[in-house]
Motif scaffolding. Structure first.
Motif, PDB file in Angstrom:
ATOM      1  N   LYS A 252     -82.699 -27.723 -17.024  1.00 42.09           N
ATOM      2  CA  LYS A 252     -81.269 -27.725 -17.543  1.00 42.09           C
ATOM      3  C   LYS A 252     -80.406 -27.636 -16.178  1.00 42.09           C
ATOM      4  N   ILE A 253     -79.171 -27.999 -16.743  1.00 38.85           N
ATOM      5  CA  ILE A 253     -78.291 -28.344 -15.709  1.00 38.85           C
ATOM      6  C   ILE A 253     -76.921 -27.527 -16.258  1.00 38.85           C
TER       7      ILE A 253
ATOM      8  N   GLU B  87     -76.625 -39.024 -17.335  1.00 38.64           N
ATOM      9  CA  GLU B  87     -75.769 -40.089 -16.332  1.00 38.64           C
ATOM     10  C   GLU B  87     -74.589 -40.796 -16.839  1.00 38.64           C
ATOM     11  N   ASP B  88     -74.709 -40.235 -18.262  1.00 40.31           N
ATOM     12  CA  ASP B  88     -73.107 -40.972 -18.843  1.00 40.31           C
ATOM     13  C   ASP B  88     -72.577 -39.744 -19.736  1.00 40.31           C
ATOM     14  N   PRO B  89     -71.275 -39.743 -19.781  1.00 41.49           N
ATOM     15  CA  PRO B  89     -70.314 -38.986 -20.674  1.00 41.49           C
ATOM     16  C   PRO B  89     -71.093 -38.903 -22.119  1.00 41.49           C
TER      17      PRO B  89
ATOM     18  N   PHE C 143     -68.744 -36.502 -12.891  1.00 45.71           N
ATOM     19  CA  PHE C 143     -69.046 -36.287 -11.367  1.00 45.71           C
ATOM     20  C   PHE C 143     -70.150 -35.435 -10.946  1.00 45.71           C
ATOM     21  N   LYS C 144     -70.675 -35.776  -9.752  1.00 45.99           N
ATOM     22  CA  LYS C 144     -71.484 -34.763  -8.974  1.00 45.99           C
ATOM     23  C   LYS C 144     -70.658 -33.436  -8.982  1.00 45.99           C
TER      24      LYS C 144
ATOM     25  N   ASN D  58     -78.271 -31.466  -9.804  1.00 42.78           N
ATOM     26  CA  ASN D  58     -77.834 -32.440 -11.050  1.00 42.78           C
ATOM     27  C   ASN D  58     -76.716 -31.722 -11.606  1.00 42.78           C
ATOM     28  N   ASN D  59     -76.199 -30.581 -11.343  1.00 41.83           N
ATOM     29  CA  ASN D  59     -74.960 -30.230 -12.059  1.00 41.83           C
ATOM     30  C   ASN D  59     -73.669 -31.100 -11.849  1.00 41.83           C
ATOM     31  N   ILE D  60     -72.894 -30.989 -12.767  1.00 40.13           N
ATOM     32  CA  ILE D  60     -71.860 -32.034 -13.139  1.00 40.13           C
ATOM     33  C   ILE D  60     -70.379 -31.296 -13.264  1.00 40.13           C
TER      34      ILE D  60
END
Ligand code: ADP
Ligand code: MN
Ligand code: MN
Ligand code: MN
Length: 426
Positions: free
Chosen positions: A72-73, A99-101, A132-133, A140-142
């Motif tokens: 989980k992120i 990896e993609d919105p 974004f990171k 791996n949170n964004i």
């Protein structure tokens, strides 16, 4: 990996050591026995001199790498609020790294609390648009840049991204690959007194001159914030290209770009979000007011450097001149879209042109539009629109530049008149 958080964390810890009142709460959260203390909810303010071990554990938790334990992120959904300049955000758990919105769910919030919806129909829907990171949480949170819609799918009035995305997906605009390099200036204020960092409270520093790009504790104020922000932006994947100390003490600049199309707006908004977070940790107030201090002090702008494919190719200077001509004919429209309070900044003094007159020049910082020496010499390159204020909306400014110079055409009569006025042959 989230190194950027460390100096700022220390900053906060240092600032709150004198406030041991809520130490009990920290004791409760980490199981440290602190009998006789209050048990109100957990707060970072809980850190005290006697609980140095707690400080370390706090950092450990904030910097903890959760990847060995869960897929989980945390996604921080970010959007522009009701004033058109305030940023809001809230977090949610996502089941696995993305990896993609497009892999992210839409979400909603209470628009009546942000000045974006009436109380009786308050739901505003967030559409994830760019990721974004996350330099604060690491792993791996964004961070997720979102725009805002009614439940029926209509963009709400403060959603400026939607219109910009339309402009930037127009085939004519796409084929011109518009580049933007944005110089974001900002001012740091001491909290509670709202007076610039490094300035004596109730007084003024010595006159401008020694501060621009300066070093030294009597000339440079807030470098740690500028530097922490620089690294955090690089970590996040923002196309940040540099920073410098500004003419007014306590004022800084960073540049983002060149970025193509809608990306320029996304990157500036996320870079502003990161700056708000870092100043929050440091206990310093960020202002994007275009003229924070009246008088003989520089204002804060957001110069927007701009080029199209044809401007960057041989013969580009002619295309730049034609763009300048179009811009001159829509000066009032652009000014009305370039930020609140800009009339206090665009006085004709302090490296600005008067708000009432459009002007352009090579290497002239007192013009609305500046063309660099390099561009003139090479006969191709880019132009710098010096009019946007530090609090401008980059979606609005970039889209309007593309629209005026690629999609819009003046009448022949207007063009001839303007060419004469500007001494431009096109
Ligand atoms: P200034 O001399 O006005 O302080 P800066 O160096 O602060 O200029 O910023 C210039 C910005 O212009 C940078 O972000 C840079 O990436 C950007 N830039 C460079 N070339 C182009 C171009 N061809 N089109 C658009 N932006 C550009
Ligand atoms: Mn600059
Ligand atoms: Mn500057
Ligand atoms: Mn500039």
């Amino acid at each position: 990996m989230a190194q950027a958080v460390v100096p700022a964390m220390q900053c906060q810890v240092g600032a709150v050591r004198a406030r041991p009142a809520a130490a009990g709460a920290a004791g409760r959260v980490w199981g440290v026995r602190r009998s006789g203390r209050g048990t109100s909810g957990f707060r970072v303010m809980a850190v005290s001199t006697e609980t140095t071990g707690v400080v370390t554990r706090m950092e450990q938790l904030l910097n903890m790498d959760t990847t060995p334990f869960t897929d989980k992120i945390i996604a921080e959904y970010i959007w522009v609020g009701g004033t058109g300049i305030d940023l809001r955000s809230k977090s949610r758990t996502i089941s696995k790294p993305v990896e993609d919105p497009s892999e992210l769910p839409k979400w909603n919030y209470d628009g009546s609390s942000t000045g974006q919806a009436p109380g009786e129909d308050s739901e505003v829907i967030l559409y994830p648009q760019a990721i974004f990171k996350d330099p604060f949480r690491g792993g791996n949170n964004i961070l997720v840049m979102c725009d805002t819609y009614t439940p029926a799918g209509e963009p709400i009035p403060t959603n400026k991204r939607n219109r910009a995305a339309q402009v930037f997906s127009d085939p004519k605009v796409v084929s011109q690959v518009p580049w933007f390099g944005i110089e974001q200036e900002y001012t740091l204020l001491q909290r509670d007194v709202n007076w610039p960092l490094g300035w004596p409270v109730g007084g003024y520093p010595g006159p401008q001159g020694p501060y621009y790009c300066a070093v030294g504790s009597d000339k440079s104020f807030g470098r740690d914030i500028s530097d922490a922000h620089y690294k955090a932006c690089l970590y996040a994947g923002i196309n940040i290209s540099g920073t410098n100390g500004e003419v007014m003490p306590g004022q800084w600049e960073y540049q983002v770009g060149p970025s193509v199309g809608i990306e320029a707006g996304d990157h500036i908004w996320i870079s502003r979000y990161i700056l708000e977070r870092i100043t929050e940790q440091a206990g310093v107030v960020l202002t994007l007011d275009p003229k924070p201090i009246q008088g003989d002090w520089n204002g804060a702008g957001c110069h927007t450097n701009y080029s199209t494919k044809s401007m960057r190719e041989d013969g580009g200077f002619e295309v730049i001149k034609k763009a300048i001509l179009n811009l001159s004919l829509r000066h009032d429209l652009h000014i009305s879209a370039y930020g609140e309070g800009n009339e206090r900044r665009l006085t004709g003094l302090h490296e600005t042109a008067s708000i009432d007159n459009f002007s352009w020049g090579v290497a002239n910082r007192g013009c609305s539009i500046r063309v660099g020496r390099d561009t003139e010499a090479k006969g191709k390159g880019y132009l710098e629109d010096r009019r946007p204020a530090s609090n401008m909306d980059p979606y609005v400014v970039t889209a309007l530049l593309a629209e005026t110079t690629i999609l819009w055409e003046p009448t022949l009569e207007a063009e001839v008149l303007a060419a004469k006025k500007l001494a431009l042959k096109v």
